[in-house]
Design an enzyme around this catalytic site. Sequence first.
Site, PDB file in Angstrom:
ATOM      1  N   ARG A   1       0.829  -1.216   0.000  1.00  0.00           N
ATOM      2  CA  ARG A   1       0.000   0.000   0.000  1.00  0.00           C
ATOM      3  C   ARG A   1       0.869   1.274   0.000  1.00  0.00           C
ATOM      4  NH1 ARG A   1      -2.997  -3.702  -0.617  1.00  0.00           N
ATOM      5  NH2 ARG A   1      -5.094  -3.981   0.218  1.00  0.00           N
TER       6      ARG A   1
ATOM      7  N   SER B   1     -10.429  -0.892   3.389  1.00  0.00           N
ATOM      8  CA  SER B   1      -9.673  -1.071   4.632  1.00  0.00           C
ATOM      9  C   SER B   1      -9.245   0.288   5.163  1.00  0.00           C
ATOM     10  CB  SER B   1      -8.424  -1.898   4.374  1.00  0.00           C
ATOM     11  OG  SER B   1      -8.765  -3.157   3.886  1.00  0.00           O
TER      12      SER B   1
ATOM     13  N   GLU C   1      -4.704   3.733   6.734  1.00  0.00           N
ATOM     14  CA  GLU C   1      -4.386   3.595   5.314  1.00  0.00           C
ATOM     15  C   GLU C   1      -5.003   4.709   4.469  1.00  0.00           C
ATOM     16  OE1 GLU C   1      -5.390   1.788   1.543  1.00  0.00           O
ATOM     17  OE2 GLU C   1      -5.847   0.126   2.873  1.00  0.00           O
TER      18      GLU C   1
HETATM   19  N1  EPU Z   1     -10.498 -11.140  10.173  1.00  0.00           N
HETATM   20  C1  EPU Z   1     -11.154 -11.196  11.403  1.00  0.00           C
HETATM   21  N2  EPU Z   1     -12.143 -10.293  11.632  1.00  0.00           N
HETATM   22  C2  EPU Z   1     -12.514  -9.350  10.738  1.00  0.00           C
HETATM   23  C3  EPU Z   1     -11.836  -9.297   9.507  1.00  0.00           C
HETATM   24  C4  EPU Z   1     -10.821 -10.199   9.245  1.00  0.00           C
HETATM   25  O1  EPU Z   1     -10.871 -12.042  12.246  1.00  0.00           O
HETATM   26  O2  EPU Z   1     -13.433  -8.593  11.021  1.00  0.00           O
HETATM   27  C5  EPU Z   1      -9.474 -12.163   9.865  1.00  0.00           C
HETATM   28  C6  EPU Z   1     -10.023 -13.140   8.830  1.00  0.00           C
HETATM   29  O3  EPU Z   1     -10.697 -14.198   9.451  1.00  0.00           O
HETATM   30  C7  EPU Z   1      -8.771 -13.617   8.155  1.00  0.00           C
HETATM   31  C8  EPU Z   1      -7.857 -12.408   8.215  1.00  0.00           C
HETATM   32  O4  EPU Z   1      -8.385 -11.560   9.237  1.00  0.00           O
HETATM   33  O5  EPU Z   1      -8.166 -14.661   8.884  1.00  0.00           O
HETATM   34  C9  EPU Z   1      -7.718 -11.678   6.890  1.00  0.00           C
HETATM   35  O6  EPU Z   1      -8.968 -11.171   6.469  1.00  0.00           O
HETATM   36  P1  EPU Z   1      -9.273 -10.834   4.925  1.00  0.00           P
HETATM   37  O7  EPU Z   1      -8.939 -11.997   4.069  1.00  0.00           O
HETATM   38  O8  EPU Z   1     -10.648 -10.267   4.866  1.00  0.00           O
HETATM   39  O9  EPU Z   1      -8.207  -9.761   4.511  1.00  0.00           O
HETATM   40  P2  EPU Z   1      -7.617  -8.479   5.239  1.00  0.00           P
HETATM   41  O10 EPU Z   1      -6.203  -8.743   5.598  1.00  0.00           O
HETATM   42  O11 EPU Z   1      -8.520  -8.014   6.339  1.00  0.00           O
HETATM   43  C10 EPU Z   1      -6.607  -7.411   3.070  1.00  0.00           C
HETATM   44  C11 EPU Z   1      -6.632  -6.097   2.350  1.00  0.00           C
HETATM   45  C12 EPU Z   1      -7.939  -5.937   1.578  1.00  0.00           C
HETATM   46  C13 EPU Z   1      -8.036  -7.068   0.577  1.00  0.00           C
HETATM   47  C14 EPU Z   1      -7.977  -8.401   1.335  1.00  0.00           C
HETATM   48  C15 EPU Z   1      -7.915  -9.594   0.404  1.00  0.00           C
HETATM   49  C16 EPU Z   1      -5.285  -4.594   3.686  1.00  0.00           C
HETATM   50  C17 EPU Z   1      -5.249  -3.415   4.605  1.00  0.00           C
HETATM   51  N3  EPU Z   1      -6.490  -5.005   3.313  1.00  0.00           N
HETATM   52  O12 EPU Z   1      -7.649  -7.394   4.049  1.00  0.00           O
HETATM   53  O13 EPU Z   1      -7.837  -4.707   0.848  1.00  0.00           O
HETATM   54  O14 EPU Z   1      -9.238  -6.988  -0.168  1.00  0.00           O
HETATM   55  O15 EPU Z   1      -6.775  -8.467   2.143  1.00  0.00           O
HETATM   56  O16 EPU Z   1      -6.699  -9.630  -0.253  1.00  0.00           O
HETATM   57  O17 EPU Z   1      -4.224  -5.097   3.318  1.00  0.00           O
HETATM   58  C18 EPU Z   1      -8.367  -2.385   0.897  1.00  0.00           C
HETATM   59  O18 EPU Z   1      -7.152  -2.161   0.876  1.00  0.00           O
HETATM   60  O19 EPU Z   1      -9.205  -1.432   0.913  1.00  0.00           O
HETATM   61  C19 EPU Z   1      -8.849  -3.754   0.939  1.00  0.00           C
HETATM   62  C20 EPU Z   1     -10.151  -4.051   1.053  1.00  0.00           C
END
Ligand code: EPU
Length: 335
Positions: free
Chosen positions: A160, A235, A331
């Site tokens: 990012r 995010s 972010e």
């Molecule tokens: N999780 C929780 N609770 C929540 C949300 C997530 O426990 O409320 C846990 C999930 O169970 C999972 C882990 O966190 O084990 C990761 O969750 P997720 O796959 O939804 O991805 P993320 O790391 O929360 C990142 C990016 C997203 C992108 C997704 C998929 C960042 C800041 N965010 O989210 O990007 O869509 O991975 O690749 O890196 C964005 O930048 O606006 C965005 C949506």
Amino acid sequence: MFQKNISLKPYNTFGIEAYAESFVSVTSIDLLQNIVAKHKHLFILSGGSNVLITKNIRQPVLHLNIQGKDIQKNKEENIVFVKAMAGENWHEFVLWTLENNFGGLENLSLIPGNVGTSPMQNIGAYGVEIKDVFYKLEALEIESGKLKTFYNNDCNFGYRESVFKNILKGKYIIISVTFQLTKNKHKLNTSYGAIQTELKKKNIKNPSIKDISNAIIAIRESKLPNPKKIGNSGSFFKNPVVSIDQFKDLEKEYPNMPYYKVSDKAIKIPAGWLVEQCGFKGKRFGDAGVHRDQALVLVNYGNATGNEILNLAKNILQTVSNQFKIDLEIEVNII
Ligand code: EPU
């Protein structure tokens, strides 16, 4: 050419009500160069998908709305260069590349915002970041009014991050971006468990790039709120990276904590999990809230002000810091 007192509500995906004292929507490079020659302290607004506006904007607001996309001629067998102007909507552009059967952007389907801002924060999702398919961009240097080309290595892409968020912040306006995509023999990225689950659900064994895009759209729609229905900016925080020692201490206390290994010394922890553990998931404070399906996303239920969202974010930062000794990083750009 500038309009006075324009509401910015339709121009930011958080749907925050704030006013621009003066506002111009720019649809050509000539007009852009003309305005930049006269005004050095512009506020550049693109898709408005990564900003939280907390006050009325007194600088002249320039809405970057230059449209156009084309397939560049080249002799390479399996590579195609596709150029899009900054004002093109990101997701519509991705769909257009898929209709042409060009591979590379399918995992980045349904990300809000415009093409021009995609390199700024090296947008990424489901195992792919823009840097993986980025060829070059053209940008206008505000100081000199000259156009400059930046290739992949010039952009210093990180998680990012790019040079445009750091040392070159506020110095350039990105006008167009050229991607290097595949014409056939596409390299599919289905490493994310959620993609495989989605493909299995539909009984797809040999997915096409369109199948992957459809799977990503289904996953995103199931947990990320549609900004057209409920204001948000994706995010709100970055996923923090902690040292291996801190990780080991945390793991003892929270054995079910999800994590990704970044290197031998660094571990990334999902910020959404941290925010959820602190009890914020689904919580609502007036019209500002934390999304019920993804705690990393802050939402505006209608009439929240930018400061109400920001106060909620600060409350989250403090609580996560107290409970986990981790300082989350915001972010979204706070204006
Ligand atoms: N999780 C929780 N609770 C929540 C949300 C997530 O426990 O409320 C846990 C999930 O169970 C999972 C882990 O966190 O084990 C990761 O969750 P997720 O796959 O939804 O991805 P993320 O790391 O929360 C990142 C990016 C997203 C992108 C997704 C998929 C960042 C800041 N965010 O989210 O990007 O869509 O991975 O690749 O890196 C964005 O930048 O606006 C965005 C949506």
